[in-house]
Design a protein around this motif. Structure first.
Motif, PDB file in Angstrom:
ATOM      1  N   PRO A   1       0.812  -1.492  -0.014  1.00  0.00           N
ATOM      2  CA  PRO A   1      -0.028   0.068   0.099  1.00  0.00           C
ATOM      3  C   PRO A   1       0.771   1.292  -0.012  1.00  0.00           C
ATOM      4  N   PHE A   2       2.009   1.281   0.466  1.00  0.00           N
ATOM      5  CA  PHE A   2       2.834   2.403   0.523  1.00  0.00           C
ATOM      6  C   PHE A   2       3.509   2.735  -0.805  1.00  0.00           C
ATOM      7  N   ILE A   3       3.642   1.625  -1.547  1.00  0.00           N
ATOM      8  CA  ILE A   3       4.255   1.708  -2.989  1.00  0.00           C
ATOM      9  C   ILE A   3       3.015   2.297  -3.687  1.00  0.00           C
ATOM     10  N   ARG A   4       2.047   1.756  -3.595  1.00  0.00           N
ATOM     11  CA  ARG A   4       0.687   2.387  -4.259  1.00  0.00           C
ATOM     12  C   ARG A   4       0.805   3.945  -4.004  1.00  0.00           C
ATOM     13  N   ALA A   5       0.795   4.344  -2.668  1.00  0.00           N
ATOM     14  CA  ALA A   5       0.839   5.683  -2.177  1.00  0.00           C
ATOM     15  C   ALA A   5       1.909   6.714  -2.866  1.00  0.00           C
ATOM     16  N   GLU A   6       3.118   5.856  -3.000  1.00  0.00           N
ATOM     17  CA  GLU A   6       4.220   6.747  -3.547  1.00  0.00           C
ATOM     18  C   GLU A   6       4.103   6.969  -5.044  1.00  0.00           C
ATOM     19  N   ASP A   7       3.312   5.885  -5.744  1.00  0.00           N
ATOM     20  CA  ASP A   7       3.088   6.101  -7.143  1.00  0.00           C
ATOM     21  C   ASP A   7       2.240   6.983  -7.414  1.00  0.00           C
ATOM     22  N   ALA A   8       1.234   7.253  -6.334  1.00  0.00           N
ATOM     23  CA  ALA A   8       0.214   8.307  -6.682  1.00  0.00           C
ATOM     24  C   ALA A   8       0.655   9.637  -6.836  1.00  0.00           C
ATOM     25  N   ILE A   9       1.899   9.858  -6.146  1.00  0.00           N
ATOM     26  CA  ILE A   9       2.472  11.213  -6.013  1.00  0.00           C
ATOM     27  C   ILE A   9       3.059  11.622  -7.459  1.00  0.00           C
ATOM     28  N   PRO A  10       2.867  12.614  -7.934  1.00  0.00           N
ATOM     29  CA  PRO A  10       3.586  13.117  -9.265  1.00  0.00           C
ATOM     30  C   PRO A  10       5.018  13.140  -9.189  1.00  0.00           C
ATOM     31  N   LYS A  11       5.919  12.561 -10.150  1.00  0.00           N
ATOM     32  CA  LYS A  11       7.085  12.417 -10.134  1.00  0.00           C
ATOM     33  C   LYS A  11       7.870  13.720  -9.773  1.00  0.00           C
ATOM     34  N   ALA A  12       7.047  14.723 -10.281  1.00  0.00           N
ATOM     35  CA  ALA A  12       8.023  15.992  -9.992  1.00  0.00           C
ATOM     36  C   ALA A  12       7.956  16.463  -8.540  1.00  0.00           C
ATOM     37  N   ALA A  13       6.808  15.981  -7.715  1.00  0.00           N
ATOM     38  CA  ALA A  13       6.630  16.385  -6.435  1.00  0.00           C
ATOM     39  C   ALA A  13       7.501  15.439  -5.333  1.00  0.00           C
TER      40      ALA A  13
ATOM     41  N   ALA B   1       5.362   7.746   2.530  1.00  0.00           N
ATOM     42  CA  ALA B   1       5.316   6.643   2.188  1.00  0.00           C
ATOM     43  C   ALA B   1       6.568   6.071   1.612  1.00  0.00           C
ATOM     44  N   THR B   2       7.702   7.062   0.942  1.00  0.00           N
ATOM     45  CA  THR B   2       8.799   6.672   0.841  1.00  0.00           C
ATOM     46  C   THR B   2       9.854   6.405   1.799  1.00  0.00           C
ATOM     47  N   ARG B   3       9.733   7.099   2.944  1.00  0.00           N
ATOM     48  CA  ARG B   3      10.367   6.670   4.212  1.00  0.00           C
ATOM     49  C   ARG B   3       9.961   5.395   4.810  1.00  0.00           C
ATOM     50  N   PHE B   4       8.599   5.036   4.717  1.00  0.00           N
ATOM     51  CA  PHE B   4       8.202   3.714   5.124  1.00  0.00           C
ATOM     52  C   PHE B   4       8.903   2.510   4.270  1.00  0.00           C
ATOM     53  N   ILE B   5       8.793   2.684   3.011  1.00  0.00           N
ATOM     54  CA  ILE B   5       9.318   1.896   1.961  1.00  0.00           C
ATOM     55  C   ILE B   5      10.863   1.715   2.090  1.00  0.00           C
ATOM     56  N   LYS B   6      11.585   2.596   2.305  1.00  0.00           N
ATOM     57  CA  LYS B   6      12.921   2.742   2.698  1.00  0.00           C
ATOM     58  C   LYS B   6      13.439   1.595   4.051  1.00  0.00           C
ATOM     59  N   LEU B   7      12.537   2.046   5.218  1.00  0.00           N
ATOM     60  CA  LEU B   7      12.687   1.494   6.398  1.00  0.00           C
ATOM     61  C   LEU B   7      12.365  -0.079   6.309  1.00  0.00           C
TER      62      LEU B   7
ATOM     63  N   ILE C   1       9.966   2.291  12.384  1.00  0.00           N
ATOM     64  CA  ILE C   1       8.737   2.415  11.622  1.00  0.00           C
ATOM     65  C   ILE C   1       7.384   2.482  12.275  1.00  0.00           C
ATOM     66  N   GLU C   2       7.335   1.996  13.799  1.00  0.00           N
ATOM     67  CA  GLU C   2       6.275   2.428  14.673  1.00  0.00           C
ATOM     68  C   GLU C   2       6.071   3.755  15.098  1.00  0.00           C
ATOM     69  N   GLN C   3       7.325   4.393  15.312  1.00  0.00           N
ATOM     70  CA  GLN C   3       7.234   5.819  15.586  1.00  0.00           C
ATOM     71  C   GLN C   3       6.660   6.738  14.448  1.00  0.00           C
ATOM     72  N   LEU C   4       7.088   6.291  13.490  1.00  0.00           N
ATOM     73  CA  LEU C   4       6.726   7.047  12.084  1.00  0.00           C
ATOM     74  C   LEU C   4       5.183   6.761  11.721  1.00  0.00           C
TER      75      LEU C   4
ATOM     76  N   LEU D   1      -5.001   6.938   0.029  1.00  0.00           N
ATOM     77  CA  LEU D   1      -3.959   5.768  -0.238  1.00  0.00           C
ATOM     78  C   LEU D   1      -2.986   5.813   0.833  1.00  0.00           C
ATOM     79  N   LEU D   2      -2.518   6.844   1.175  1.00  0.00           N
ATOM     80  CA  LEU D   2      -1.345   6.629   2.465  1.00  0.00           C
ATOM     81  C   LEU D   2      -2.244   6.436   3.782  1.00  0.00           C
ATOM     82  N   GLY D   3      -3.388   6.888   3.926  1.00  0.00           N
ATOM     83  CA  GLY D   3      -4.152   6.473   5.088  1.00  0.00           C
ATOM     84  C   GLY D   3      -4.443   5.125   5.347  1.00  0.00           C
ATOM     85  N   GLN D   4      -4.940   4.727   4.228  1.00  0.00           N
ATOM     86  CA  GLN D   4      -5.097   3.150   4.058  1.00  0.00           C
ATOM     87  C   GLN D   4      -3.882   2.403   4.329  1.00  0.00           C
TER      88      GLN D   4
END
Length: 416
Positions: free
Chosen positions: A234-246, A253-259, A293-296, A309-312
């Motif tokens: 779900p975090f990957i989907r949330a990241e994909d929904a962000i325009p690349k320029a932004a 979402a990116t921070r979760f994916i990296k952790l 991860i829990e703190q974030l 998407l991020l909330g889900q």
């Protein structure tokens, strides 16, 4: 592979020395190889059961008995049945295509005839499937997953209604590998209860976040592990929904994916370690990553719209959290349910070719035959060879020991 030598010789008039005219003698050969394919061949085995009679009277007439067959009076030999079944369940070739292929070699059979044989074979192997289930449920660690399947002719249901193929497998190191598929008309707990009835109490269950597995874990007092792969998606989907320029590395979402990636990198390094050493690594390193991860998660859980998407993703992570952190308690417990997703993939890929099951009987037969093919593969056994041996010996089995000897890791296969 067998070799056939093809000699390429000079014409006799060229086997003469250009210098002094003497005949040349053979001193060796330059060798190169090509792989050749011999076209499929269809033949008919004509069985002659010899009859005997007394030459002096008409009181004694005997005939050689009919050999035991997995399908009495069946049209196909055991080897032919295994060819059809591996064609569909190992290589995803629908039966109508197999019928067309056979016609190229003179075997004029309708796909309905092949289907009827597959269903009867699927029913005949049920005792072996039952033993595989006993071995699976006696394991210390069991994975579970499910996917959809369409059955056209199911009493009381429309052809478009979704049915399900449930997949189960045992964990590495808990006995010979078992891969089991089971058909069910639904995805509810009543169907799961039938599949997990008899599982060893206190065993470990690994699944995605589907609620039904929580009920199974409670009923049988199982240690329930979650799946970090499902938590990350779900975090990957949330990241994909962000325009690349932004996008930036500071996106939540990116921070979760990296952790989560840190957890997987640590596990990759510890693949060949003993469970005890892996558990020490998890206690020292992975537990710290989990705290981050829990703190974030807690810092952002109530500041993001739950329907986004991020909330889900955050709420799914929170709901699965107790199961997701459990892997640090034991070095032999897995991080995710990817193994069972990989085990179910051959069914999903094959489904793209044959699309649906015609009847419930066909769906049950498919479940049994997929189970045999995938269990054979998991044990390093070529499925075709296993099925030929199984189909020949199954009609002769009478006792529990006879059936136990037919399991993939027990059966004696003839030399190739």
């Amino acid at each position: 592979m067998p070799r056939e030598i093809v000699r390429h010789e000079l014409p006799e008039h060229e086997r003469v020395c250009a210098h002094d005219g003497h005949a040349l003698v053979e001193i060796g050969a330059e060798i190169s190889e090509q792989m050749d394919v011999i076209a499929e061949q269809v033949r008919v085995l004509q069985h002659h059961r010899i009859k005997y009679a007394c030459p002096c009277c008409d009181q004694s007439l005997k005939v050689a008995p009919t050999p035991a067959r997995i399908i009495p009076r069946g049209l196909l030999t055991e080897a032919a049945q295994a060819w059809v079944i591996t064609g569909k369940y190992q290589f995803g070739m629908p039966l109508y295509r197999q019928a067309a292929l056979l016609r190229r070699f003179g075997g004029d059979l309708a796909s309905n005839t092949l289907a009827a044989g597959v269903v009867r074979i699927g029913q005949a192997v049920q005792p072996v499937i039952n033993l595989l289930r006993d071995h699976l449920l006696d394991s210390d660690l069991v994975y579970g997953d499910e996917t959809t399947v369409q059955v056209l002719k199911e009493p009381g249901r429309k052809a478009q209604t979704k049915s399900y193929m449930w997949a189960q497998m045992n964990g590495a190191g808990t006995g010979p590998p078992v891969r089991l598929f089971a058909y069910a008309p639904g995805r509810g707990g009543v169907h799961a209860e039938q599949l997990y009835a008899g599982i060893r109490r206190g065993a470990v269950l690994v699944s995605d976040g589907y609620e039904v597995y929580n009920g199974i874990a409670r009923t049988y007092d199982l240690t329930h592990l979650g799946c970090w792969s499902h938590a990350r998606r779900p975090f990957i989907r949330a990241e994909d929904a962000i325009p690349k320029a932004a996008r930036s590395t500071n996106q939540i979402a990116t921070r979760f994916i990296k952790l989560v990636a840190k957890l997987y990198r640590a596990e990759a390094l510890a693949t060949e370690w003993t469970p005890a050493k892996r558990q020490r690594m998890r206690a020292r390193y992975s537990a710290g990553v989990l705290r981050q991860i829990e703190q974030l998660m807690l810092a952002n859980l109530h500041s993001v719209a739950p329907t986004s998407l991020l909330g889900q993703a955050l709420h799914y992570l929170q709901g699965q959290w107790p199961k997701l952190i459990r892997f640090v308690q034991n070095g032999s417990w897995p991080l995710d349910s990817n193994p069972v997703e990989n085990a179910i993939r051959p069914f999903v890929v094959g489904r793209k070719g044959w699309l649906f099951a015609d009847t419930v009987g066909g769906a049950n037969a498919s479940a049994n035959l997929y189970s045999l093919v995938e269990t054979a593969k998991a044990n390093g056994i070529e499925p075709y060879r296993y099925l030929v041996a199984l189909f020949k010996r199954l009609p002769l089995a009478q006792t529990a020991d006879d059936y136990e000897a037919l399991l993939p890791w027990n059966i004696a296969l003839p030399s190739a």
